[in-house]
Design a protein around this motif. Structure first.
Motif, PDB file in Angstrom:
ATOM      1  N   LYS A   1       0.855  -1.194   0.000  1.00 48.87           N
ATOM      2  CA  LYS A   1       0.000   0.000   0.000  1.00 48.87           C
ATOM      3  C   LYS A   1       0.881   1.230   0.000  1.00 48.87           C
ATOM      4  CE  LYS A   1      -4.334  -1.600   1.757  1.00 48.87           C
ATOM      5  NZ  LYS A   1      -5.436  -1.405   2.696  1.00 48.87           N
ATOM      6  N   ILE A   2       0.585   2.142  -0.873  1.00 48.28           N
ATOM      7  CA  ILE A   2       1.391   3.357  -0.966  1.00 48.28           C
ATOM      8  C   ILE A   2       0.496   4.560  -0.706  1.00 48.28           C
ATOM      9  CG2 ILE A   2       2.762   4.811  -2.524  1.00 48.28           C
ATOM     10  CD1 ILE A   2       3.677   2.295  -3.932  1.00 48.28           C
ATOM     11  N   GLN A   3       1.009   5.431   0.169  1.00 44.81           N
ATOM     12  CA  GLN A   3       0.269   6.664   0.456  1.00 44.81           C
ATOM     13  C   GLN A   3       0.311   7.562  -0.779  1.00 44.81           C
ATOM     14  OE1 GLN A   3      -1.584   7.683   3.103  1.00 44.81           O
ATOM     15  NE2 GLN A   3      -1.992   9.522   1.872  1.00 44.81           N
ATOM     16  N   SER A   4      -0.840   7.855  -1.366  1.00 43.51           N
ATOM     17  CA  SER A   4      -0.881   8.650  -2.576  1.00 43.51           C
ATOM     18  C   SER A   4      -1.785   9.843  -2.372  1.00 43.51           C
ATOM     19  CB  SER A   4      -1.407   7.806  -3.745  1.00 43.51           C
ATOM     20  OG  SER A   4      -0.691   6.603  -3.816  1.00 43.51           O
ATOM     21  N   GLY A   5      -1.162  10.976  -2.147  1.00 42.03           N
ATOM     22  CA  GLY A   5      -1.910  12.169  -1.795  1.00 42.03           C
ATOM     23  C   GLY A   5      -2.375  12.948  -3.014  1.00 42.03           C
ATOM     24  N   PRO A   6      -2.786  14.176  -2.812  1.00 40.01           N
ATOM     25  CA  PRO A   6      -3.257  15.019  -3.930  1.00 40.01           C
ATOM     26  C   PRO A   6      -2.112  15.477  -4.815  1.00 40.01           C
ATOM     27  CG  PRO A   6      -3.486  16.161  -1.820  1.00 40.01           C
ATOM     28  CD  PRO A   6      -2.991  14.799  -1.501  1.00 40.01           C
ATOM     29  N   SER A   7      -0.853  15.403  -4.318  1.00 40.02           N
ATOM     30  CA  SER A   7       0.244  15.811  -5.174  1.00 40.02           C
ATOM     31  C   SER A   7       1.515  15.109  -4.733  1.00 40.02           C
ATOM     32  CB  SER A   7       0.432  17.325  -5.164  1.00 40.02           C
ATOM     33  OG  SER A   7       0.948  17.707  -3.906  1.00 40.02           O
ATOM     34  N   PHE A   8       2.503  15.118  -5.628  1.00 41.27           N
ATOM     35  CA  PHE A   8       3.777  14.467  -5.346  1.00 41.27           C
ATOM     36  C   PHE A   8       4.866  15.453  -5.716  1.00 41.27           C
ATOM     37  CE2 PHE A   8       7.341  12.060  -7.250  1.00 41.27           C
ATOM     38  CZ  PHE A   8       7.791  11.423  -6.115  1.00 41.27           C
ATOM     39  N   SER A   9       5.824  15.653  -4.774  1.00 43.74           N
ATOM     40  CA  SER A   9       6.869  16.650  -5.039  1.00 43.74           C
ATOM     41  C   SER A   9       8.228  15.998  -5.132  1.00 43.74           C
ATOM     42  CB  SER A   9       6.900  17.681  -3.918  1.00 43.74           C
ATOM     43  OG  SER A   9       5.685  18.382  -3.901  1.00 43.74           O
ATOM     44  N   ILE A  10       9.004  16.473  -6.050  1.00 40.99           N
ATOM     45  CA  ILE A  10      10.410  16.079  -6.107  1.00 40.99           C
ATOM     46  C   ILE A  10      11.205  17.346  -6.388  1.00 40.99           C
ATOM     47  CG2 ILE A  10      10.123  15.341  -8.509  1.00 40.99           C
ATOM     48  CD1 ILE A  10      12.421  13.345  -7.950  1.00 40.99           C
TER      49      ILE A  10
ATOM     50  N   GLN B   1       5.180   7.717  -8.085  1.00 41.59           N
ATOM     51  CA  GLN B   1       6.159   7.134  -7.161  1.00 41.59           C
ATOM     52  C   GLN B   1       6.685   5.802  -7.683  1.00 41.59           C
ATOM     53  OE1 GLN B   1       4.820   7.538  -2.910  1.00 41.59           O
ATOM     54  NE2 GLN B   1       2.988   8.399  -3.859  1.00 41.59           N
ATOM     55  N   VAL B   2       5.759   4.966  -8.146  1.00 38.94           N
ATOM     56  CA  VAL B   2       6.156   3.648  -8.647  1.00 38.94           C
ATOM     57  C   VAL B   2       7.007   3.784  -9.914  1.00 38.94           C
ATOM     58  CG1 VAL B   2       5.254   1.560  -9.716  1.00 38.94           C
ATOM     59  CG2 VAL B   2       4.242   2.405  -7.604  1.00 38.94           C
ATOM     60  N   GLY B   3       6.580   4.666 -10.796  1.00 41.24           N
ATOM     61  CA  GLY B   3       7.293   4.851 -12.061  1.00 41.24           C
ATOM     62  C   GLY B   3       8.696   5.379 -11.838  1.00 41.24           C
ATOM     63  N   LEU B   4       8.832   6.281 -10.874  1.00 43.40           N
ATOM     64  CA  LEU B   4      10.144   6.853 -10.591  1.00 43.40           C
ATOM     65  C   LEU B   4      11.101   5.775 -10.085  1.00 43.40           C
ATOM     66  CD1 LEU B   4      11.259   9.641 -10.896  1.00 43.40           C
ATOM     67  CD2 LEU B   4      10.686  10.120  -8.515  1.00 43.40           C
TER      68      LEU B   4
ATOM     69  N   TYR C   1      14.079  13.678 -14.092  1.00 41.34           N
ATOM     70  CA  TYR C   1      13.127  12.842 -13.358  1.00 41.34           C
ATOM     71  C   TYR C   1      11.707  13.158 -13.770  1.00 41.34           C
ATOM     72  CZ  TYR C   1      16.655  10.940 -10.235  1.00 41.34           C
ATOM     73  OH  TYR C   1      17.718  10.270  -9.732  1.00 41.34           O
ATOM     74  N   GLY C   2      11.501  14.442 -14.040  1.00 42.92           N
ATOM     75  CA  GLY C   2      10.159  14.861 -14.449  1.00 42.92           C
ATOM     76  C   GLY C   2       9.681  14.140 -15.693  1.00 42.92           C
ATOM     77  N   ASP C   3      10.620  13.832 -16.575  1.00 41.13           N
ATOM     78  CA  ASP C   3      10.233  13.108 -17.779  1.00 41.13           C
ATOM     79  C   ASP C   3       9.761  11.701 -17.433  1.00 41.13           C
ATOM     80  OD1 ASP C   3      10.851  15.153 -19.629  1.00 41.13           O
ATOM     81  OD2 ASP C   3      12.980  14.690 -19.429  1.00 41.13           O
TER      82      ASP C   3
ATOM     83  N   GLY D   1       3.699  13.307 -21.602  1.00 44.11           N
ATOM     84  CA  GLY D   1       5.027  13.714 -22.054  1.00 44.11           C
ATOM     85  C   GLY D   1       5.225  13.367 -23.510  1.00 44.11           C
ATOM     86  N   TYR D   2       6.406  12.799 -23.785  1.00 43.97           N
ATOM     87  CA  TYR D   2       6.757  12.579 -25.194  1.00 43.97           C
ATOM     88  C   TYR D   2       6.165  11.300 -25.753  1.00 43.97           C
ATOM     89  CZ  TYR D   2      10.229  16.017 -23.823  1.00 43.97           C
ATOM     90  OH  TYR D   2      10.842  17.126 -23.340  1.00 43.97           O
ATOM     91  N   LEU D   3       5.692  10.424 -24.883  1.00 41.14           N
ATOM     92  CA  LEU D   3       5.161   9.145 -25.342  1.00 41.14           C
ATOM     93  C   LEU D   3       3.960   9.369 -26.271  1.00 41.14           C
ATOM     94  CD1 LEU D   3       5.231   6.012 -24.992  1.00 41.14           C
ATOM     95  CD2 LEU D   3       3.562   6.309 -23.163  1.00 41.14           C
ATOM     96  N   ALA D   4       3.954   8.673 -27.388  1.00 41.28           N
ATOM     97  CA  ALA D   4       2.812   8.793 -28.297  1.00 41.28           C
ATOM     98  C   ALA D   4       2.589   7.447 -28.982  1.00 41.28           C
ATOM     99  CB  ALA D   4       3.068   9.875 -29.351  1.00 41.28           C
ATOM    100  N   ILE D   5       1.332   6.985 -28.973  1.00 40.85           N
ATOM    101  CA  ILE D   5       1.017   5.682 -29.567  1.00 40.85           C
ATOM    102  C   ILE D   5      -0.189   5.828 -30.497  1.00 40.85           C
ATOM    103  CG2 ILE D   5       1.834   4.519 -27.481  1.00 40.85           C
ATOM    104  CD1 ILE D   5      -1.114   3.818 -26.896  1.00 40.85           C
TER     105      ILE D   5
END
Lengths: 600, 368
Positions: free
Chosen positions: A335-344, A376-379, A426-428, A437-441
């Motif tokens: 279980k991951i705490q997932s709030g209204p925003s994530f900061s780095i 968080q998981v993706g990072l 990291y933002g990417d 972002g840049y991903l396009a399918i």
């Protein structure tokens, strides 16, 4: 025994060739000379090419989509026409008797007296035919040809992009394929082009001696035309129509629908909307009609399903989630705490829902499409491992070049450096984690996300040609299913993702709850992809071009999936509200029409 | 050199070779004028230009000792191979084939010049062999021939690729290669071809056919042969007269000024001239073979054998093709067809042969 030396053998060989040539010369010039002289002086030998009918195109159930009908064209040999030397009179006759006016191109070729035949008028009416034959002495050098024309059936109108169209070969085609002739019909796009080899048949030719009026007197030599082979697509014409109707009823302007069988990746429906009139397109459009199509801002000619590249948004979370589970970044129970925003650092990334998600598992994160969870998981997973699974699913790869022409854009640090000359932030990675972002399918690529989830992790080669009938062998050749690989995600984890997609539809906080009352248990994932990232929050963007893209991928029945669907609505604003109901409509309609019987 | 020296050189020229060749070049220019003036305008001027250069080349060779040239054969060979590779990548594409290098106003076809180079390098490599030729030497010159032939085949140009093998075939055969190798090779080829062919799929066969012979379009070649036969036959005994060929004037004949020039000649000049021309080729060939037989010096001998075999076979196959007795593969009629590369190549070859004969006569005078 007398033995020849090598030198004598060579001399004998030369003598032999010499005598063969002399005998042949005597035969042609002395014995048959006057025969050939007569043929040549009257110069009544003509060569006519015969275009064979193209093969028919059927859907998977044998519903006819495209076929050839014979039409009559008025053709002429300009060098004979020129001999008349009264082109003005000829023009008058053509107009008076047949109501035909010469185009500048035809006129020019008459004046030059070119050798190659030219088509003067296509689609002669019965009346024109009769008048021509009754007055053929006025039209020396003219003759009527039977030309097969492509016709498309009612069902074909729902799939112009799949079928493509036919026409005369381009200059490039002629240069690259020396066996083509300028008046042959070839496929120009879609399956007409891809499977041209099957469909085109073999042109024939006939050399004849004709009399002064152009009537055939004797056939000198003939090569029969061979009709093209019929092909059977994997497309289900009824389902294609349902996809079309469902999209039209949604009131949306532009988008794509792809329906496939996840168990073997047969394409059952492939719609790019809006469509265009395939018959008119083949018969030839007027300049005004052309302009109208080209200026249409919803781009009807563009096959969005295969060639349109769009950011996938949240449907991409399926792959990120699967990768994170397989790489043990998380377990199904983490279980991951997932709030209204994530900061780095000094950067803050918000959740789409300002309320946040709370402490949740991966299945719940999919259910409510929680951005902060995937940030968080993706990072932690990192761009390389995200890309590894993306490619494993087949995105960024062309799985079948008979179908796909456009590769998805899968960004990586190397790609970014090469393309934009910037380092990867990291933002990417954070943006990539939620399919932004840049991903396009392409909308077709979206089915690659959902098919392995539906079938337990297998990647098949997509299929659009089910079978073809070989006229030569008189038998039907079926195209086999081709298993390519596993996606390298444990089956258990695939089931976790599957459960998450189930919750998207049936969970309390699911983003596609509208699908819950569909008549069959199904699972899906919504996606709402931002088009303009730099718009200020809450800024009104009513203009169509500025609205978000809407995605929905789905498979059903949940237990044993038979259908996997991807719906893309260009600037549709919301995956759950706009794209999902189209899938629901498809399910309902296919049950109504007995294409799909739930619980069977 | 003073006038006397020139006279000595000229006396050593074999007129039985020089005169027929000049005759052929003259007819070639004349026929190309007739076959092309209505369609291509001043194409014949280009041919005339090359004809003058060619005559000049032949006459120059009389003063050159071919043995000096043999020492440069490796250099010429490397240049030839490089230009074939250059063609593959940067060559001019006409009708789907890359065969030409564009040089300003003209285009050159390196694969044609390769025939001349092969007639230098093969004799050069065989100058010290003992007859009958060993299998090792045979393989060596086979490889030397196969490399340019392969580069030509992929252009694609089947016709020229085949003709590149002719010097090899004639030289090896006349160098007394043991019979068992000939029989072995021929049997292997005869048995292998249908076996491989039958195991190919239809589309593969078509692709191979289109690949090796793109000129022969499936509709056209039979029709073209028919038209060519009509043209030749309609010439009857005396022909329709210069510039009066109707078949070629009406564009019925394909490549009427290149590969099918003989049809145009047959139509306008009839049986008599056709017979004379074929006989001139035949006589020329016999004469070159005669010298090959007589000359004992190996490189000189092989040059004559290779040149005679190449000239005769290429000419006869081309003529048989226009009369419907051989498949249409794009090869020219030496000295008569339009094309500077072909004309200059055969002129170089004839010049080489004349040089061989001249050297032979000179040494016989000195030592004989």
């Amino acid at each position: 025994m007398f033995k020849f030396s090598r030198f004598q053998v060579v001399l004998l060989f030369m003598f032999l060739l010499y005598f063969i040539i002399i005998f042949r010369l005597v035969h042609l010039q002395v014995i048959k000379g006057s025969y050939y002289r007569e043929i040549s002086e009257n110069n009544y030998v003509r060569l006519f090419t015969i275009n064979p009918p193209r093969g028919k195109i059927f859907d998977r159930n044998g519903v006819l989509l495209a076929y050839d009908v014979p039409t009559f064209s008025l053709s002429a040999l300009p060098y004979i026409v020129k001999k008349r030397e009264d082109l003005e009179q000829l023009e008058k006759n053509l107009k008076d008797y047949l109501g035909i006016e010469l185009s500048p191109k035809v006129q020019e070729s008459f004046e030059k007296g070119l050798i190659t035949k030219i088509i003067v008028h296509e689609n002669l009416t019965d009346k024109q035919l009769k008048r021509f034959f009754n007055n053929s002495y006025l039209f020396k050098g003219f003759y009527v040809e039977v030309v097969p024309k492509r016709k498309y059936t009612e069902y074909a109108k729902y799939m112009p992009h799949v079928l493509g169209y036919v026409g005369y070969p381009s200059k490039k085609d002629l240069r690259e394929k020396p066996y083509l002739k300028p008046d042959m019909i070839v496929g120009k796009s879609g399956v007409e082009k891809t499977f041209d080899e099957y469909l085109k048949g073999e042109p024939g030719a006939i050399a004849v001696i004709v009399d002064a009026l152009g009537r055939q007197k004797k056939v000198l030599w003939e090569k029969q035309a061979k009709r093209g082979n019929d092909i059977y697509l994997t497309i289900d014409a009824r389902l294609q129509k349902i996809a079309y109707d469902s999209f039209v009823e949604s009131g949306q302007k532009s988008g794509a629908v792809v329906v496939v069988n996840p168990q073997n990746y047969e394409i059952l429906a492939l719609l790019s909307y809006p469509t265009y009139n395939i018959q008119k397109f083949t018969d030839g459009l007027s300049a005004k009609e052309w302009k109208k199509i080209l200026n249409n801002k919803y781009k009807p000619l563009f096959n969005k399903a295969l060639n349109g590249l769009y950011p996938p948004g949240s449907i991409f979370k399926i792959i990120v989630g699967a990768g994170a589970l397989q790489e043990k970044i998380i377990t199904p129970y983490t279980k991951i705490q997932s709030g209204p925003s994530f900061s780095i650092g000094k950067w803050t990334y918000r959740n789409w829902n300002p309320a946040g998600c709370g402490e949740i598992t991966i299945a719940q994160a999919l259910e409510m499409s929680c951005d902060t969870f995937f940030y968080q998981v993706g990072l932690q997973l990192g761009v390389d491992r995200i890309n590894y699974y993306t490619y494993k699913f087949g995105i960024g790869e062309i799985l079948n070049d008979e179908i796909e022409k456009k590769r998805a854009r899968v960004p990586s640090p190397d790609w970014k450096m090469q393309r934009l000359n910037e380092v990867w932030f990291y933002g990417d990675t954070i943006n990539l984690s939620i399919g932004q972002g840049y991903l396009a399918i392409t909308p077709f690529d979206a089915t690659k996300i959902v098919v392995p989830i539906a079938n337990g992790g297998k990647v098949y080669k997509p299929k659009i040609l089910k079978a073809y009938f070989s006229n030569k062998d008189q038998r039907l050749y079926k195209m086999p299913d081709v298993f390519l690989r596993d996606v390298d995600v444990n089956r258990h984890f695939i089931n976790v993702i599957k459960k998450g997609m189930y919750l998207v539809v049936y969970g309390k906080r699911g983003t596609a709850k509208r699908m819950a009352d569909a008549p069959v248990k199904n699972a899906g994932k919504t996606g709402t992809a931002q088009v303009y990232r730099y718009l200020k929050r809450k800024q009104k963007h009513d203009k169509w071009e500025l609205k978000d893209h809407a995605w929905f991928v789905d498979f059903y029945p949940y237990k044993k999936p038979k259908y996997a669907v991807s719906v893309f609505v260009e600037h549709g604003e919301s995956g759950g509200r706009v794209a999902a109901p189209i899938v629901k409509s498809i399910i309902e309609k296919s049950i109504d029409e007995n294409i799909f019987i739930p619980g069977n | 050199m003073n006038i006397k020296d020139y006279y000595k050189f000229i006396k050593r020229v074999d007129l039985f070779i020089l005169l027929p060749v000049l005759f052929l070049i003259f007819w070639g220019t004349l026929s190309i004028y007739s076959a092309s003036v209505h369609e291509y305008g001043n194409l014949w001027l280009k041919q005339l230009f090359f004809a003058v250069i060619s005559v000049f080349l032949i006459l120059t060779f009389i003063f050159i000792d071919y043995r000096k040239l043999l020492n440069y054969s490796v250099h010429l060979y490397i240049i030839g191979i490089l230009s074939l590779i250059y063609v593959k990548f940067f060559g001019l594409t006409i009708l789907g084939a890359k065969r030409w290098i564009k040089l300003g106003f003209f285009t050159l076809q390196p694969s044609e010049f390769m025939k001349f180079v092969l007639l230098l390098i093969i004799p050069f490599m065989l100058q010290n062999v003992n007859l009958p030729i060993s299998i090792k030497d045979t393989l060596k010159i086979f490889v030397i021939t196969a490399i340019p032939a392969y580069l030509t085949l992929i252009q694609p140009d089947l016709g020229t690729a085949i003709t590149l093998f002719l010097p090899f075939v004639f030289i090896v055969f006349l160098a007394e290669i043991p019979k068992k190798y000939i029989i072995g090779t021929v049997t292997a080829v005869i048995f292998l071809i249908p076996f491989v062919w039958n195991h190919l799929k239809d589309y593969q066969k078509n692709r191979i056919l289109a690949f090796i012979n793109p000129d022969a379009d499936p509709l056209g070649s039979a029709y073209h042969i028919l038209q060519s036969k009509i043209a030749i036959g309609s010439g009857m005994i005396f022909g329709k007269g210069f510039l009066h060929g109707t078949q070629s004037k009406l564009y019925f004949l394909p490549e009427q000024h290149t590969d099918f020039i003989f049809a145009s000649i047959g139509e306008e000049w009839g049986f008599i001239v056709s017979f004379v021309l074929v006989s001139v080729y035949f006589a020329l060939t016999l004469r070159i073979f005669y010298w090959g037989y007589k000359i004992k010096n190996l490189p000189g001998k092989f040059i004559c054998y290779g040149a005679g075999g190449l000239l005769a076979t290429q000419a006869f196959i081309n003529i048989l093709m226009t009369m419907g007795l051989a498949p249409v593969v794009g090869i020219t009629l030496p000295f008569l067809s339009y094309g500077g590369s072909s004309l200059m190549t055969f002129s170089l070859i004839i010049g080489l042969v004349l040089s061989v004969i001249s050297v032979y006569k000179k040494e016989r005078l000195q030592f004989g």
